[in-house]
Design a protein around this motif. Structure first.
Motif, short mmCIF file in Angstrom:
data_model
loop_
_atom_site.label_atom_id
_atom_site.label_comp_id
_atom_site.label_asym_id
_atom_site.label_seq_id
_atom_site.Cartn_x
_atom_site.Cartn_y
_atom_site.Cartn_z
N THR A 195 0.71 -0.84 0.03
CA THR A 195 -0.14 -0.29 -0.06
C THR A 195 0.76 1.21 0.13
O THR A 195 1.07 2.08 -1.06
N ASN A 196 1.97 1.53 0.77
CA ASN A 196 2.60 1.91 0.80
C ASN A 196 3.04 2.44 -0.60
O ASN A 196 3.13 3.57 -1.20
N ALA A 197 3.56 1.42 -1.27
CA ALA A 197 4.01 1.43 -2.44
C ALA A 197 2.94 1.84 -3.50
O ALA A 197 3.58 2.84 -4.59
N VAL A 198 2.35 1.93 -3.68
CA VAL A 198 0.98 2.31 -4.13
C VAL A 198 1.15 3.73 -4.11
O VAL A 198 0.00 4.66 -5.13
N VAL A 199 0.74 4.02 -2.98
CA VAL A 199 0.45 5.70 -3.30
C VAL A 199 1.43 6.68 -2.68
O VAL A 199 1.88 7.84 -2.97
N MET A 200 3.02 5.85 -3.12
CA MET A 200 4.31 7.20 -2.98
C MET A 200 4.25 7.80 -4.01
O MET A 200 4.63 9.08 -3.52
N PRO A 201 4.01 7.68 -5.33
CA PRO A 201 4.28 8.79 -6.46
C PRO A 201 3.24 10.02 -5.35
O PRO A 201 3.75 11.30 -5.89
N ALA A 202 1.81 9.44 -5.91
CA ALA A 202 1.09 10.72 -5.42
C ALA A 202 1.51 11.44 -4.12
O ALA A 202 1.58 13.14 -4.20
N VAL A 203 2.05 10.58 -2.75
CA VAL A 203 2.63 11.80 -1.63
C VAL A 203 3.24 12.59 -2.46
O VAL A 203 3.92 13.83 -1.58
N LEU A 204 4.68 12.23 -3.60
CA LEU A 204 5.93 12.73 -3.66
C LEU A 204 5.95 14.12 -3.82
O LEU A 204 5.47 15.33 -4.51
N ARG A 205 4.41 13.91 -5.51
CA ARG A 205 4.10 15.23 -6.18
C ARG A 205 3.07 16.28 -4.94
O ARG A 205 3.71 17.49 -4.90
N PHE A 206 2.55 15.33 -3.93
CA PHE A 206 1.83 16.54 -3.06
C PHE A 206 2.62 17.03 -2.46
O PHE A 206 2.85 18.44 -2.06
#
Length: 383
Positions: A287-298
């Motif tokens: 789950t961490n891996a799935v949300v990681m790119p969106a959080v980096l953008r955020f």
């Protein structure tokens, strides 16, 4: 570096790293004064050869043979109560916490709660609640990780899910830190690819979030940076070739480093993945891996310069953009789903998940302040 990596560290506790070092399990127990340990693990590991070997080693050394394995993938207070009962009924004086995050977390919590009369929720990681604990009767712990992800073997906390509210609570006390850790990479060679990927990405997320967190802790920041480098170099190898012991040993080191580093703080990756895991029972690291790119953008505007420095250290050109592209490439290499939708989650509970996310203890360490509004936008961006 050869595959025969061996080291003895006393930071942040006594760590015995190297292949075949499970044979030192009985000595580790004896060094902490444990005469009758209870091995705590999860159901999946209970019948596996590595677990039987560990029990044989204890039995051969005259330390008895006792196992408690009634542990859910996200351990809850019911598992905990049953574990404490098994510990007390068996007259045990120490715990061997054995397994991935769930076995380690529950084992540590059983050892701690064996000495308490108050409910476990009274020791949540809030302010100085940990000082409520009675020190008498807290049992010593030997930790034996069988995955390379959470780093719970060197952590001073356990994550316990409240079975009624489905909220994950962080239970904290300095005595949760095991007295001895045995990190034997041979115990991790049997991990399926999907678990190697998920646990490895958990270690990476710990390092990335600790490094990005705005709090001042240069020691943790340095450890986080080298942890990311080890993941970059060795996770693809461990994923491709599960028996690569050099890669497995280095991933065990990276996992422990992630857990040491996140004293500096975590962030939105964990604040999002904790409620998703609690509600949908997904694998935490994946789950961490799935949300990681969106959080980096955020977080981009707050961490761009910092991530640029990390990229340079990791040998990635192109600053923040190069680092971001690297994360996407690593995810596809490891078969990580691209979005929460691809993970099989519907976008119908964003309001509820967002409310849980901003209450999560990890949220406070995010470089960009998380509000209900911007967290809803961030969640939508993950689908």
């Amino acid at each position: 570096m050869s595959s025969n990596i061996t080291a003895n560290w006393s930071y942040p506790t006594s760590v015995k790293l190297g292949r075949g070092r499970i044979t030192e399990l009985a000595d580790a127990c004896k060094s902490l004064g444990i005469k009758k340990p209870l091995l705590v693990t999860d159901r999946g590991l209970a019948s596996m050869a590595i677990t039987k070997t560990a029990l044989d080693i204890l039995e051969d050394a005259g330390l008895g043979r006792a196992i408690f394995a009634d542990v859910d993938p996200n351990p809850n207070e019911k598992n905990l109560e049953a574990g404490v009962r098994a510990f007390k009924d068996g007259g045990h004086d120490g715990v061997v916490a054995f397994g991935g995050g769930s076995g380690l977390d529950l084992g540590k919590c059983v050892a701690f709660m064996a000495g308490q009369t108050r409910p476990v929720w009274d020791f949540e990681d809030i302010g100085d609640w940990w000082t409520r604990a009675s020190l008498e009767g807290i049992a010593p712990i030997v930790a034996v990780p069988t995955t390379a992800g959470t780093g719970s073997e060197v952590g001073r906390a356990s994550v316990i899910t409240n079975s009624e509210t489905h909220v994950k609570k962080i239970i904290f006390h300095p005595k949760f830190l095991p007295g001895v850790v045995i990190s034997d990479p041979e115990l991790t060679v049997g991990m399926p690819k999907i678990i190697t990927a998920g646990t490895g990405m958990d270690a990476f997320a710990h390092c990335l979030e600790a490094y990005s967190s705005p709090f001042y802790h240069p020691m943790s920041a340095g450890i986080a940076l080298e942890g990311m480098r080890l993941v970059k170099e060795f996770l693809p190898r461990a994923y491709r070739e599960g028996t690569d012991l050099e890669a497995r040993a280095n991933m065990m080191a990276a996992a422990a480093m992630g857990a040491v580093a996140f004293q500096k703080g975590l962030g939105a990756i964990h604040a999002l993945s904790h409620p998703i895991g609690a509600v949908y029972n997904t694998h935490h690291g994946m789950t961490n891996a799935v949300v990681m790119p969106a959080v980096l953008r955020f977080n981009r505007k707050a961490i761009e310069e910092k991530i640029g420095r990390a990229a340079a250290y990791l040998g990635i050109s192109g600053g923040f953009d190069g680092f971001y592209d690297y994360v996407l490439k690593l995810r596809s290499e490891l078969g990580v789903p691209e979005t929460l939708s691809a993970m099989g989650i519907a976008a119908d509970r964003i309001d509820e998940l967002s409310a849980m996310a901003i209450e999560d203890p990890s949220a406070g360490g995010n470089p960009v302040a998380m509000t209900l509004e911007n967290t809803k936008v961030l969640f939508r961006d993950c689908f």
